[in-house]
Design an enzyme around this catalytic site. Structure first.
Site, PDB file in Angstrom:
ATOM      1  N   GLU A 164       0.831  -1.208   0.000  1.00 39.45           N
ATOM      2  CA  GLU A 164       0.000   0.000   0.000  1.00 39.45           C
ATOM      3  C   GLU A 164       0.864   1.255   0.000  1.00 39.45           C
ATOM      4  O   GLU A 164       0.604   2.208  -0.740  1.00 39.45           O
ATOM      5  CB  GLU A 164      -0.917   0.002   1.229  1.00 39.45           C
ATOM      6  N   CYS A 199      -2.088  -3.870   7.282  1.00 34.37           N
ATOM      7  CA  CYS A 199      -1.584  -4.166   8.622  1.00 34.37           C
ATOM      8  C   CYS A 199      -1.894  -3.028   9.584  1.00 34.37           C
ATOM      9  O   CYS A 199      -2.147  -1.891   9.181  1.00 34.37           O
ATOM     10  CB  CYS A 199      -0.089  -4.461   8.582  1.00 34.37           C
ATOM     11  N   ALA A 243      11.287 -39.671  -0.536  1.00 35.13           N
ATOM     12  CA  ALA A 243      11.251 -40.439  -1.779  1.00 35.13           C
ATOM     13  C   ALA A 243      11.296 -41.911  -1.412  1.00 35.13           C
ATOM     14  O   ALA A 243      12.139 -42.332  -0.613  1.00 35.13           O
ATOM     15  CB  ALA A 243      12.432 -40.082  -2.680  1.00 35.13           C
ATOM     16  N   ALA A 273      15.121 -47.080   1.494  1.00 30.49           N
ATOM     17  CA  ALA A 273      16.472 -47.615   1.329  1.00 30.49           C
ATOM     18  C   ALA A 273      16.396 -49.133   1.290  1.00 30.49           C
ATOM     19  O   ALA A 273      15.413 -49.741   1.721  1.00 30.49           O
ATOM     20  CB  ALA A 273      17.392 -47.163   2.468  1.00 30.49           C
ATOM     21  N   GLY A 276      15.825 -37.722   8.264  1.00 31.12           N
ATOM     22  CA  GLY A 276      15.354 -39.012   7.786  1.00 31.12           C
ATOM     23  C   GLY A 276      14.072 -39.422   8.472  1.00 31.12           C
ATOM     24  O   GLY A 276      13.362 -38.573   9.033  1.00 31.12           O
ATOM     25  N   LEU A 289      13.288 -38.124  12.184  1.00 33.83           N
ATOM     26  CA  LEU A 289      12.903 -36.714  12.286  1.00 33.83           C
ATOM     27  C   LEU A 289      11.547 -36.467  11.634  1.00 33.83           C
ATOM     28  O   LEU A 289      10.685 -35.788  12.201  1.00 33.83           O
ATOM     29  CB  LEU A 289      13.967 -35.836  11.633  1.00 33.83           C
TER      30      LEU A 289
END
Length: 350
Positions: free
Chosen positions: A56, A80, A158, A166, A273, A276
């Site tokens: 703004e 804000c 993944a 793994a 991993g 966590l």
């Protein structure tokens, strides 16, 4: 001047401007257009990051003194109402003589919210909820962080189709293909911090950088964060990262997020991993899941998740699938914790 229901195109333009802002950092990406009495845009602005003018004020600063009097400001986020690095936008709009403010979504921040009420108290007409769903989706990470008082948390893993990350000997490079791995680097680049446990550092010695196809460092780099009480080697690759790593000798993931919030981080990318990741899931601190699935089977006990506190099927963590994308031969599934009606921005004039 457009009628109250005719601000959709102007809000779409404000949203376009908001995309110019930085996707990381503690502040939201906000765009603003100021409209004269004839309905034409007389100024535009957007927020460029911490310490710079808010959208703004950026727009108002492009107008000669007095030119904004009686005009309408169309802004993606409720102006804000607090003083931080800059003053309250609500006050700036009032002092400029803006007659009407149109915004999409309300500011949920305890300190920064309340701008609409201040504007109304000063006699400014306020219209809320224009393109709320579209803008709410764009600001989802920041709105979540502001509402919960912690960074927006993305968890990524993944795995094979049977959920293994793994083989039984611990090898995991590579389960997924090059297209999927490159997408991960792009997601790292769009995050403030990348978080792993000490176990991942000890097992894989990752650099935790965001890299291009040729291995080159991308323009933006996430700050590496290592969580856990085990020591890491003095020659660990993460210690050569362009940003000084944050080492947090704790298992308190909620405390980790409080620390990262205090450092000004908005988006946190948790990459491993399983110990966590499971801790974040079990604590209910995940806002988005990015699950890469390779068309393979591995078997064994190297699972993507460990104990997350589910002891009976009725306790399973339900997710909503946001998208499914094919990357080479792999799939990327984006999912979020099941939404509630209260968390969905409402569309329409309020």
């Amino acid at each position: 001047m457009p009628e109250p229901g005719g601000y959709e195109a102007l809000m779409s333009r404000a949203l376009e401007l908001a995309h110019n802002g930085p996707a990381t950092g503690i502040n939201p990406r906000v765009g603003c257009v100021i409209v004269g009495a004839d309905g034409g845009i007389i100024a535009e602005g957007w927020h460029r990051g911490v310490g710079t003018a808010h959208a703004e004020v950026d727009a108002l600063g492009k107008l000669p003194h007095g030119r904004a009097r009686g005009a309408t400001a169309v802004v993606t986020l409720e102006p804000c109402n607090h003083t931080g690095h800059t003053g309250p936008c609500s006050v700036a709009l009032i002092e400029a003589g803006i007659a009407r403010v149109v915004y999409a979504v309300s500011d949920p921040g305890h300190a920064s919210g309340g701008g609409a009420a201040r504007l109304r108290a000063a006699g400014v007409e306020v219209i809320a909820g224009v393109h709320a769903r579209e803008v709410g989706a764009f600001l989802n990470d920041w709105l979540t962080a502001a509402r919960l008082g912690r960074p927006f948390v993305t968890v990524k893993w993944a795995s094979s189709l049977d959920g293994r990350i793994a083989a039984s000997d611990g090898t995991s490079q590579w389960i997924t293909g090059t297209a999927a791995r490159q997408r991960v680097h792009e997601q790292r680049e769009g995050s403030d911090a990348i978080v792993v446990g000490t176990g991942t550092v000890l097992a894989d010695d990752p650099s935790l950088t965001a890299r291009g196809d040729g291995g080159e460092l991308l323009a933006a780099q996430p700050t590496p964060v290592v969580v856990g009480t085990r020591s890491i080697p003095a020659d660990a690759a993460v210690l050569r990262h362009p940003h000084t790593p944050v080492i947090l000798a704790t298992h308190d993931v909620a405390g980790v997020l409080r620390d990262l919030r205090a450092r000004g981080f908005r988006r946190v990318y948790v990459e491993g991993g399983p110990t966590l990741v499971s801790a974040f899931v079990a604590a209910g601190l995940v806002d988005e899941y990015l699950i890469y699935l390779a068309p393979s089977l591995i078997g064994g006990d190297r699972l993507a998740l460990g104990d997350i506190g589910v002891t009976t099927i009725g306790e399973q963590r339900r997710l909503d699938i946001v998208s499914v994308e094919q990357l080479g031969t792999d799939l990327l599934i984006t999912a979020r914790p099941r939404a509630t009606a209260a968390s969905t921005p409402k569309e329409g004039i309020q």
